[in-house]
Design a protein around this motif. Structure first.
Motif, PDB file in Angstrom:
ATOM      1  N   ASP A 103      16.122   9.651 -16.429  1.00 48.29           N
ATOM      2  CA  ASP A 103      17.108  10.175 -17.375  1.00 48.29           C
ATOM      3  C   ASP A 103      17.019  11.697 -17.484  1.00 48.29           C
ATOM      4  N   VAL A 104      15.800  12.208 -17.475  1.00 46.21           N
ATOM      5  CA  VAL A 104      15.619  13.661 -17.550  1.00 46.21           C
ATOM      6  C   VAL A 104      16.249  14.322 -16.329  1.00 46.21           C
ATOM      7  N   ARG A 105      15.981  13.786 -15.162  1.00 41.89           N
ATOM      8  CA  ARG A 105      16.548  14.371 -13.938  1.00 41.89           C
ATOM      9  C   ARG A 105      18.066  14.204 -13.889  1.00 41.89           C
ATOM     10  N   ALA A 106      18.556  13.078 -14.395  1.00 38.61           N
ATOM     11  CA  ALA A 106      20.007  12.858 -14.408  1.00 38.61           C
ATOM     12  C   ALA A 106      20.707  13.871 -15.308  1.00 38.61           C
ATOM     13  N   ALA A 107      19.973  14.370 -16.307  1.00 36.71           N
ATOM     14  CA  ALA A 107      20.528  15.382 -17.208  1.00 36.71           C
ATOM     15  C   ALA A 107      20.470  16.780 -16.596  1.00 36.71           C
ATOM     16  N   GLY A 108      19.957  16.884 -15.379  1.00 35.25           N
ATOM     17  CA  GLY A 108      19.909  18.171 -14.694  1.00 35.25           C
ATOM     18  C   GLY A 108      18.659  18.980 -14.970  1.00 35.25           C
ATOM     19  N   LEU A 109      17.636  18.339 -15.570  1.00 39.00           N
ATOM     20  CA  LEU A 109      16.391  19.037 -15.884  1.00 39.00           C
ATOM     21  C   LEU A 109      15.314  18.662 -14.861  1.00 39.00           C
ATOM     22  N   PRO A 110      14.554  19.640 -14.377  1.00 36.74           N
ATOM     23  CA  PRO A 110      13.532  19.336 -13.372  1.00 36.74           C
ATOM     24  C   PRO A 110      12.325  18.623 -13.974  1.00 36.74           C
ATOM     25  N   VAL A 111      11.714  17.777 -13.158  1.00 36.71           N
ATOM     26  CA  VAL A 111      10.529  17.022 -13.568  1.00 36.71           C
ATOM     27  C   VAL A 111       9.414  17.266 -12.554  1.00 36.71           C
ATOM     28  N   CYS A 112       8.251  17.644 -13.074  1.00 39.00           N
ATOM     29  CA  CYS A 112       7.069  17.825 -12.235  1.00 39.00           C
ATOM     30  C   CYS A 112       6.030  16.795 -12.645  1.00 39.00           C
ATOM     31  N   LEU A 113       5.559  16.011 -11.694  1.00 39.47           N
ATOM     32  CA  LEU A 113       4.469  15.086 -11.951  1.00 39.47           C
ATOM     33  C   LEU A 113       3.180  15.903 -11.949  1.00 39.47           C
ATOM     34  N   ALA A 114       2.448  15.871 -13.060  1.00 33.14           N
ATOM     35  CA  ALA A 114       1.269  16.729 -13.237  1.00 33.14           C
ATOM     36  C   ALA A 114       0.031  15.853 -13.319  1.00 33.14           C
ATOM     37  N   THR A 115      -0.776  15.854 -12.260  1.00 32.04           N
ATOM     38  CA  THR A 115      -1.885  14.911 -12.207  1.00 32.04           C
ATOM     39  C   THR A 115      -3.141  15.501 -11.585  1.00 32.04           C
ATOM     40  N   ASN A 116      -4.277  15.102 -12.133  1.00 34.85           N
ATOM     41  CA  ASN A 116      -5.566  15.325 -11.498  1.00 34.85           C
ATOM     42  C   ASN A 116      -5.823  14.136 -10.579  1.00 34.85           C
ATOM     43  N   ALA A 117      -5.861  14.377  -9.295  1.00 37.42           N
ATOM     44  CA  ALA A 117      -6.052  13.272  -8.352  1.00 37.42           C
ATOM     45  C   ALA A 117      -6.554  13.808  -7.022  1.00 37.42           C
ATOM     46  N   THR A 118      -7.014  12.892  -6.172  1.00 40.46           N
ATOM     47  CA  THR A 118      -7.536  13.275  -4.867  1.00 40.46           C
ATOM     48  C   THR A 118      -6.395  13.594  -3.904  1.00 40.46           C
TER      49      THR A 118
END
Length: 205
Positions: A103-118
């Motif tokens: 829904d956020v992306r459909a509204a034209g707003l960027p989304v960044c997945l923010a994760t601590n991972a290997t």
């Protein structure tokens, strides 16, 4: 005056991916361990830090756990068997949180997945069919710095070309929330079952 956020940073484990602790608890009990033992050992900071900053692979990280468990479960062979079973359960994608991301992306707003991972984390995304669901992935192992460091959040915001004051972090850990706010972001503490009404409103959805 606080600016309305125009971009979303969202955590993976504990937010977008959930786990049923009873699944691995049953495995641990078969090996004579208290439920949660393996995860607690894996998350010990001196062990975890090299893995989430790209200095150790996932296999190398978990091998250190197996080595330390060996005396408690009957030797290296048994420890390897335990870890092989423990790793099978991948968790589940929280469909309501994924719907929020879409829904956020459909509204034209960027989304960044923010994760601590290997460093292998992109394979995890692919296994869940999540490749392409985000505008960027701020992976600590690629950045060489982890949440909640200020430098991590600066890098994550830069990946979606949005200044920190215009970014909202959704995370399930107080330490990450505090770190994000210290870096100039707004932040919202997620708990399981949350309907995400507040971040939706904050983003103008």
């Amino acid at each position: 005056m606080t600016q309305r956020p125009t971009a979303l940073l969202i955590d993976f484990d504990g937010v977008l991916r959930t786990f049923d602790p009873s699944t691995n608890a049953k495995i641990e009990q078969r090996y004579g361990l208290e439920p949660g033992t393996v995860l607690d050992m894996a998350l010990e900071w001196d062990r975890l830090l090299p893995a989430i900053t790209g200095r150790m692979t996932r296999a190398e990280w978990l091998a250190t756990v197996a080595a330390d468990l060996a005396p408690r479960v009957g030797g290296p062979g048994r420890a390897a068997e335990l870890m092989a079973e423990w790793e099978v359960y991948p968790g589940d994608v929280a469909t309501d949180v994924l719907a929020f991301v879409r829904d956020v992306r459909a509204a034209g707003l960027p989304v960044c997945l923010a994760t601590n991972a290997t460093i292998e984390f992109h394979d995890v995304l692919a296994s869940f069919g999540l490749t392409g669901e985000f505008d960027a992935v701020a992976l600590s192992a690629e950045l060489g710095v982890h949440k909640p460091a200020k430098e991590y959040f600066q890098a994550a915001c830069a990946l979606i070309a949005t200044p920190p004051p215009r970014c909202l972090l959704v995370d399930d850990t107080d330490r990450m929330i505090r770190g994000a706010r210290a870096a100039g972001l707004s932040a919202y503490r997620y708990t399981p079952g949350d309907d995400l009404t507040y971040p939706r409103r904050a983003l103008g959805l």
